[in-house]
Write an enzyme that holds these catalytic residues in place. Structure first.
Site, PDB file in Angstrom:
ATOM      1  N   TRP A 163       0.843  -1.208   0.000  1.00 62.26           N
ATOM      2  CA  TRP A 163       0.000   0.000   0.000  1.00 62.26           C
ATOM      3  C   TRP A 163       0.869   1.245   0.000  1.00 62.26           C
ATOM      4  O   TRP A 163       0.561   2.230  -0.675  1.00 62.26           O
ATOM      5  CB  TRP A 163      -0.980  -0.041   1.165  1.00 62.26           C
ATOM      6  CG  TRP A 163      -1.724  -1.339   1.190  1.00 62.26           C
ATOM      7  CD1 TRP A 163      -1.709  -2.285   2.160  1.00 62.26           C
ATOM      8  CD2 TRP A 163      -2.541  -1.875   0.124  1.00 62.26           C
ATOM      9  NE1 TRP A 163      -2.468  -3.370   1.790  1.00 62.26           N
ATOM     10  CE2 TRP A 163      -2.991  -3.147   0.539  1.00 62.26           C
ATOM     11  CE3 TRP A 163      -2.923  -1.418  -1.141  1.00 62.26           C
ATOM     12  CZ2 TRP A 163      -3.809  -3.953  -0.250  1.00 62.26           C
ATOM     13  CZ3 TRP A 163      -3.742  -2.208  -1.935  1.00 62.26           C
ATOM     14  CH2 TRP A 163      -4.172  -3.459  -1.482  1.00 62.26           C
ATOM     15  N   ASP A 164       1.958   1.202   0.749  1.00 67.61           N
ATOM     16  CA  ASP A 164       2.908   2.317   0.728  1.00 67.61           C
ATOM     17  C   ASP A 164       3.512   2.510  -0.664  1.00 67.61           C
ATOM     18  O   ASP A 164       3.659   3.634  -1.140  1.00 67.61           O
ATOM     19  CB  ASP A 164       4.051   2.050   1.718  1.00 67.61           C
ATOM     20  CG  ASP A 164       3.723   2.470   3.140  1.00 67.61           C
ATOM     21  OD1 ASP A 164       2.802   3.289   3.330  1.00 67.61           O
ATOM     22  OD2 ASP A 164       4.393   1.980   4.061  1.00 67.61           O
ATOM     23  N   VAL A 165       3.891   1.397  -1.273  1.00 70.12           N
ATOM     24  CA  VAL A 165       4.529   1.482  -2.593  1.00 70.12           C
ATOM     25  C   VAL A 165       3.547   2.050  -3.616  1.00 70.12           C
ATOM     26  O   VAL A 165       3.888   2.932  -4.413  1.00 70.12           O
ATOM     27  CB  VAL A 165       5.047   0.086  -3.021  1.00 70.12           C
ATOM     28  CG1 VAL A 165       5.444   0.057  -4.481  1.00 70.12           C
ATOM     29  CG2 VAL A 165       6.234  -0.324  -2.127  1.00 70.12           C
TER      30      VAL A 165
END
Lengths: 410, 410
Positions: A163-165
């Site tokens: 999700w961060d990426v």
């Protein structure tokens, strides 16, 4: 050749962790000027794993390549004023402020946009309702751990901070979309993104919400089987594993030929009243197909599988550790123009990536190296705010910036 | 309020699967005009799971919202010529052609850019060396399955198509970066992205390649433990699970307080000669911490945990299935401006997401509904190429496009 793709775009990144720094990285790799600002001593991600033997973060050194580093005491009034001035400093285009921190007061959009109405502020938060969230707590909320792995023994987090990426790329997209809007209208704006929205939108986009609402069903844990067509993983005689995928008829026929099962498997399926004619049928028969293929892989080393799988129609690949990927996969080497070995003055030389995007009209920008924390504090304050040596000394004496000789020692 | 953010940007998407369609979706959700072109009967993803009871793809209906659909016999000379004309049709800006298919001949960049030198063609492939790859075969090559889960029983694929999802956002970023370049220079270009590069660049950006090269070590499978600070998952008395994260000292103290372990856990750590003072120490002591916390969770239902975890400093969350997320998480409901219930004429009403990005200067675009396959063939060919009814009838008679009465029946 042209100047770099994003020349004229300057970003002040006030960030930590993965998402916002990877947005800054993506833009720097396309030629934007990115200045990362950290509190004195670094932000919470300064010691994030993996570390080298001396305790320096290889993560930080990888996610902040090609940026300049400014270190300020952002808890002090003076430090916050400097950061505000830096964000609002004149430049070729609108000021861009990229952050995942909960900024307020003089660093809020309201305050900054009063000084520079064309400001573009792109801000990541945890949840749209204001509650905190990080990749791990978003991930558990969004359904995937429950369908990862065998389904035995509870949920399995994926280890990739997916999700961060993904959010990182969305933040970079937001910067360019807002800059386009400024170019056409002269307007700045505040752009907001919540990490939980990234995950939940993805669940919706893949049809999983519709599945729940319209069918009352949901995808369940199914090991390493592909979803909707045939694909599975196999252990080879030497303990290595391979992933095999056969979506199209051509890939399926190639798999049967390569494993010598072109007669036996259809015969077995026929005997059991199963079809193998299209991807949906093969998905239904995936247990049978894997049962038939398993002995073939178990009797061969990965090298023998590879030697038998020369048909270009076959879609398959070996599982590799990071070390094996680096040692064995030519796509992860300087044979790939995305990768270059670069020497970091403190860390040594290692393989580093630049942008995966290759734009024909401009030269690919070399990966660059990460700054030392605070390496460019003086340079940037002099260049952007016109501060003279005496003023920088006063700031250092007050503790707002690091003393000149300390910065290079870390 | 302004017209939509990406007004004037038109994209011809010739695509299948997740990555390229999600790039088109991301751009459509920000106001670009996106026309998806498919071969007659649909591309390989037309029947992708999940399906509804009548066999219609909920996946297709989710990833193609807000686009128009053109259905052409792209195997025929006439169909390919029409697609070429559609890509090169005049518009406000440069033509943008987005594809993940291996196009050649009149659909190659060389041929298209001869007709429209300012063409922006953004193309996704499997591997930079020309070999095929899909999310599953990229994933096994890039190290993550080996460190996902317990590490027992072989590699565990993550179920989220993370590389496709990330690549989708990168493709959208590429469109805007190339459009910016056109705006500043008048130049078009071919932009290429390989799916394996998306994965391998991510491995590099997180510091994992440096870890292998400089330390000779790599991150290993560690269940649901967070990496580098304290975090783990727990089973509650009712079989539900919770993820708990304590990165900062504040989060850590809140966790000790909420679980009543503020004295016992530090005492146990001291007795064993372990420290709990900072995130690195707590990461080292993660086994002890989880052992101490486990009985607390095992004695409580998830609802009881939730009732005890009211301190806003606590960073935690329940694991939810897709169904539980939809039923229980207010972030996944119309209380969240990203989500709207929309009614699809064939499928019914369900919760759909628009862009997670919220731009203050423009109104958020409603999620929209997906077209039926070929729903806009006639409309688009008339509008963009000026084809009259008689010409459309001739194309339908030749099988290049679907007969007028057939299109709406599916």
């Amino acid at each position: 050749m042209n100047p770099s793709l994003l020349s004229g775009l300057r970003i002040i990144e006030f960030s930590a962790f993965v998402a916002a720094p990877s947005a800054g990285l993506a833009l720097a790799q396309l030629g934007a000027e990115v200045i990362r600002v950290d509190p004195r001593g670094g932000n919470i991600d300064i010691k994030r794993l993996p570390l080298n033997a001396e305790g320096r973060s290889l993560y930080w050194a990888s996610l902040n390549r090609g940026k300049r580093s400014v270190e300020l005491d952002v808890r002090s009034t003076e430090g916050r004023a400097l950061l505000q001035q830096l964000i609002c400093a004149p430049g070729d285009g609108p000021p861009v402020f990229l952050t995942n921190l909960a900024v307020d007061g003089e660093l809020s959009y309201a305050a900054l946009s009063k000084l520079r109405p064309e400001l573009i502020m792109v801000q990541l938060s945890g949840s749209p309702d204001g509650s905190s969230a990080v990749d791990y707590t978003v991930n558990c909320a969004a359904g995937f751990p429950g369908i990862t792995g065998s389904g035995q023994g509870g949920p399995v987090n994926h280890v990739l901070p997916a999700w961060d990426v993904t959010a990182g790329q969305m933040l970079a997209l937001a910067v360019l979309a807002a800059e386009r809007h400024w170019r056409l209208t002269g307007q700045g704006q505040h752009v907001e993104l919540a990490l939980s929205d990234v995950a939940m939108a993805t669940v919706a986009n893949l049809g999983y919400l519709a599945d729940v609402e319209l069918n009352g069903t949901q995808r369940s844990a199914d090991g390493n089987f592909l979803y909707g067509a045939y694909g599975d993983s196999f252990e080879c005689a030497d303990g290595r594993h391979a992933m095999v995928v056969a979506i199209t008829d051509r890939q399926w026929r190639a798999l049967l030929r390569a494993t010598g099962l072109h007669d036996a498997l259809p015969a077995a399926a026929a005997a059991l009243g199963m079809a193998l004619d299209d991807e949906a049928a093969r998905y239904s028969a995936r247990g049978l197909i894997s049962a038939a293929l398993r002995p073939w892989f178990a009797a061969r080393t990965l090298a023998q599988v590879s030697a038998a799988f020369t048909d270009r129609s076959l879609l398959w690949g070996p599982y590799r550790s990071f070390a094996q990927m680096l040692a064995d996969d030519p796509r992860c080497s300087e044979a790939n123009p995305m990768f270059r070995r670069t020497a970091h003055p403190d860390l040594g030389e290692f393989l580093t990536a630049t942008s995966p995007l290759e734009f024909a009209a401009v030269e690919r920008i070399a990966p660059g190296i990460a700054p030392r924390l605070g390496e460019h504090t003086r340079e940037v304050l002099a260049e952007k705010l016109g501060l003279a040596d005496a003023e920088l000394r006063t700031l250092a004496d007050a503790g707002t910036i690091t003393p000149a000789d300390a910065a290079l020692g870390r």
